[in-house]
Design a protein around this motif. Structure first.
Motif, PDB file in Angstrom:
ATOM      1  N   THR A 164      33.847  42.806  47.010  1.00  0.00           N
ATOM      2  CA  THR A 164      34.974  41.982  47.419  1.00  0.00           C
ATOM      3  C   THR A 164      35.713  41.358  46.242  1.00  0.00           C
ATOM      4  OG1 THR A 164      33.537  40.053  47.679  1.00  0.00           O
ATOM      5  CG2 THR A 164      33.902  41.444  49.624  1.00  0.00           C
ATOM      6  N   HIS A 165      35.272  41.584  45.061  1.00  0.00           N
ATOM      7  CA  HIS A 165      35.928  41.017  43.888  1.00  0.00           C
ATOM      8  C   HIS A 165      37.240  41.746  43.638  1.00  0.00           C
ATOM      9  CE1 HIS A 165      36.338  38.934  40.132  1.00  0.00           C
ATOM     10  NE2 HIS A 165      36.501  40.074  39.492  1.00  0.00           N
ATOM     11  N   ALA A 166      38.329  41.001  43.519  1.00  0.00           N
ATOM     12  CA  ALA A 166      39.639  41.598  43.309  1.00  0.00           C
ATOM     13  C   ALA A 166      40.342  40.869  42.174  1.00  0.00           C
ATOM     14  CB  ALA A 166      40.477  41.510  44.574  1.00  0.00           C
ATOM     15  N   VAL A 167      41.177  41.588  41.470  1.00  0.00           N
ATOM     16  CA  VAL A 167      41.959  40.996  40.391  1.00  0.00           C
ATOM     17  C   VAL A 167      43.243  40.459  41.006  1.00  0.00           C
ATOM     18  CG1 VAL A 167      43.149  41.469  38.239  1.00  0.00           C
ATOM     19  CG2 VAL A 167      40.994  42.623  38.747  1.00  0.00           C
ATOM     20  N   LYS A 168      43.559  39.209  40.734  1.00  0.00           N
ATOM     21  CA  LYS A 168      44.775  38.615  41.272  1.00  0.00           C
ATOM     22  C   LYS A 168      45.902  38.832  40.282  1.00  0.00           C
ATOM     23  CE  LYS A 168      42.283  35.182  43.824  1.00  0.00           C
ATOM     24  NZ  LYS A 168      42.558  34.854  45.142  1.00  0.00           N
ATOM     25  N   ILE A 169      46.951  39.491  40.750  1.00  0.00           N
ATOM     26  CA  ILE A 169      48.130  39.709  39.922  1.00  0.00           C
ATOM     27  C   ILE A 169      49.358  39.291  40.711  1.00  0.00           C
ATOM     28  CG2 ILE A 169      47.131  41.545  38.516  1.00  0.00           C
ATOM     29  CD1 ILE A 169      48.529  43.554  40.279  1.00  0.00           C
ATOM     30  N   ASP A 170      50.381  38.901  39.999  1.00  0.00           N
ATOM     31  CA  ASP A 170      51.628  38.480  40.622  1.00  0.00           C
ATOM     32  C   ASP A 170      52.584  39.672  40.629  1.00  0.00           C
ATOM     33  OD1 ASP A 170      53.523  36.950  41.790  1.00  0.00           O
ATOM     34  OD2 ASP A 170      54.185  35.999  39.925  1.00  0.00           O
TER      35      ASP A 170
END
Length: 140
Positions: free
Chosen positions: A42-48
């Protein structure tokens, strides 16, 4: 546990119980593996992400009306055309993007040969969207 004994007075029948200890051990190991790996999935990289707005470009295909009367006269959108002119118009229409739809209307007593020739010319020109126009209210 249900193991065979060294007692000579016991019966020599096979054991009818299932040994559950190895099954429970395997199940507990799988449970531990799932508990450890589930948070990693469930780990995700947060990007805008950039935002853009656009409207779809929906272009309607042109409709070409071809009519054939009882005498075999061919009409292109209401205008009388000769057979050679019909072929050149069909070839020009096939090169358009999006390709136009061909709506074919024929008189009830028109010979099928004439309708088939117009359809054949359209197919040879590359027109693939051909539809027949009928009158649903005129049922015999």
């Amino acid at each position: 546990m249900a193991f065979g004994g060294f007692n000579s007075s016991g019966s020599n029948q096979p054991m009818a119980e299932i040994n559950m200890v190895p099954l429970i051990d395997v199940m507990l190991v799988l449970l531990v593996i799932f508990i450890v790996t589930a948070p990693l999935l469930t780990h995700a990289v947060k990007i805008d992400l950039p935002r853009a707005s656009s409207n779809p470009n929906i272009s309607q295909a042109e409709k070409i009306q071809i009519a054939i009367n009882a005498q075999g006269t061919v009409y292109w959108n209401g205008e009388i055309v000769e057979e050679a002119s019909l072929r050149t118009r069909m070839a020009a229409a096939a090169r358009l993007d999006p390709q136009p739809e061909l709506h074919l209307r024929a008189d009830r007593i028109t010979h099928y040969e004439k309708v088939a020739r117009v359809m054949s010319d359209a197919a040879q020109a590359g027109l693939v969207k051909i539809g027949f126009v009928t009158d649903p209210n005129d049922v015999q």
